[in-house]
Scaffold this motif. Structure first.
Motif, PDB file in Angstrom:
ATOM      1  N   ASN A 134       0.831  -1.457   0.457  1.00 12.70           N
ATOM      2  CA  ASN A 134       0.324   0.047   0.046  1.00 12.70           C
ATOM      3  C   ASN A 134       1.419   1.154   0.195  1.00 12.70           C
ATOM      4  OD1 ASN A 134      -2.214   1.889   0.186  1.00 12.70           O
ATOM      5  ND2 ASN A 134      -2.539   1.585   2.109  1.00 12.70           N
ATOM      6  N   GLU A 183       0.265   3.483  -0.392  1.00 11.87           N
ATOM      7  CA  GLU A 183      -0.589   5.561   0.084  1.00 11.87           C
ATOM      8  C   GLU A 183      -0.020   6.088   1.307  1.00 11.87           C
ATOM      9  OE1 GLU A 183      -3.721   6.284  -2.703  1.00 11.87           O
ATOM     10  OE2 GLU A 183      -4.491   4.061  -2.085  1.00 11.87           O
ATOM     11  N   ASP A 184       0.239   4.651   2.193  1.00  9.84           N
ATOM     12  CA  ASP A 184       0.761   4.827   3.432  1.00  9.84           C
ATOM     13  C   ASP A 184       2.462   5.253   4.039  1.00  9.84           C
ATOM     14  OD1 ASP A 184       1.008   2.368   3.574  1.00  9.84           O
ATOM     15  OD2 ASP A 184      -0.018   1.435   5.288  1.00  9.84           O
ATOM     16  N   ARG A 185       2.733   5.484   4.968  1.00  2.00           N
ATOM     17  CA  ARG A 185       3.753   4.920   4.987  1.00  2.00           C
ATOM     18  C   ARG A 185       3.818   4.323   6.038  1.00  2.00           C
ATOM     19  NH1 ARG A 185       8.233  10.247   4.913  1.00  2.00           N
ATOM     20  NH2 ARG A 185       6.950  11.005   2.998  1.00  2.00           N
TER      21      ARG A 185
END
Length: 200
Positions: free
Chosen positions: A125, A127-129
């Motif tokens: 994913n 889009e997250d860190r």
């Protein structure tokens, strides 16, 4: 048993192999052994953890990978390569010599290695860190002994390399290759620059 890691060989700085400067994403790695196994543990910074494949000896594609190369001698050809990914997938290779045969030939080797992985973040994913992933690997000494008719003993000096592939949306070019030791060539099989692993 966790207390034993305090006495392990510790690697604290990972570099870009041929550029000899610190990698963008850092790692720490520990090596330890007993009468049964050789152990590798690592903690790897990673803002974008990626691992899709599972099981033993899969195709890895663009999975993040922790690698260990082991060579009993600087002068004799045989060596091994061991992989683990954030999903806990593993691969193991035995090379009678560098450039021997095909990957399929070397991948036919089975060490009986086991691995455990903890991910601090999410897989696949971008889009997250994420934060990091850690891995512990155990390699049976019998698997080494059965291929070269020898095993490490107290006082032995082998050569080794710990390296990683870090695929990330946050990295220039989308991937970073780093190693515990600088290499003259961008090739993790550049055996000439491996470090010395002293068995105490």
């Amino acid at each position: 048993y966790e207390a034993a890691w305090r006495h392990a060989v510790l690697l604290t700085i990972f570099v870009l192999p041929t550029k000899k400067r610190r990698a963008t994403t850092q790692a720490k790695a520990w090596l330890l052994w007993d009468d049964t196994n050789l152990y590798l543990a690592a903690e790897m910074e990673d803002k974008d953890i990626y691992g899709y494949h599972k099981g033993h000896d899969p195709d890895f594609g663009c999975d993040d990978i922790l690698e260990l190369f082991l060579r009993p001698s600087r002068n004799k050809p045989p060596y091994w390569e061991f992989h683990v990914t954030p999903t806990g997938a593993t691969r193991d290779y035995f090379y009678p010599r560098r450039f021997y045969g095909s990957d399929e030939d070397s991948l036919a080797y089975e060490s009986g290695m086991t691995a455990a992985v903890v991910v601090e973040g999410s897989l696949e994913n971008w889009e997250d860190r994420d934060t990091k992933w850690t891995a512990e690997v155990a390699i049976p000494l019998t698997a080494l002994e059965n291929t070269i008719k020898a095993r490490p003993t107290s006082g032995s000096n082998w050569t080794f390399l710990v390296s990683r592939y870090d695929y990330s949306v946050y990295l220039k070019g989308g991937v970073e290759l780093s190693t515990a030791f600088p290499l003259e060539q961008l090739n993790f099989h550049w055996l000439e620059d491996y470090g010395t692993l002293h068995f105490e």
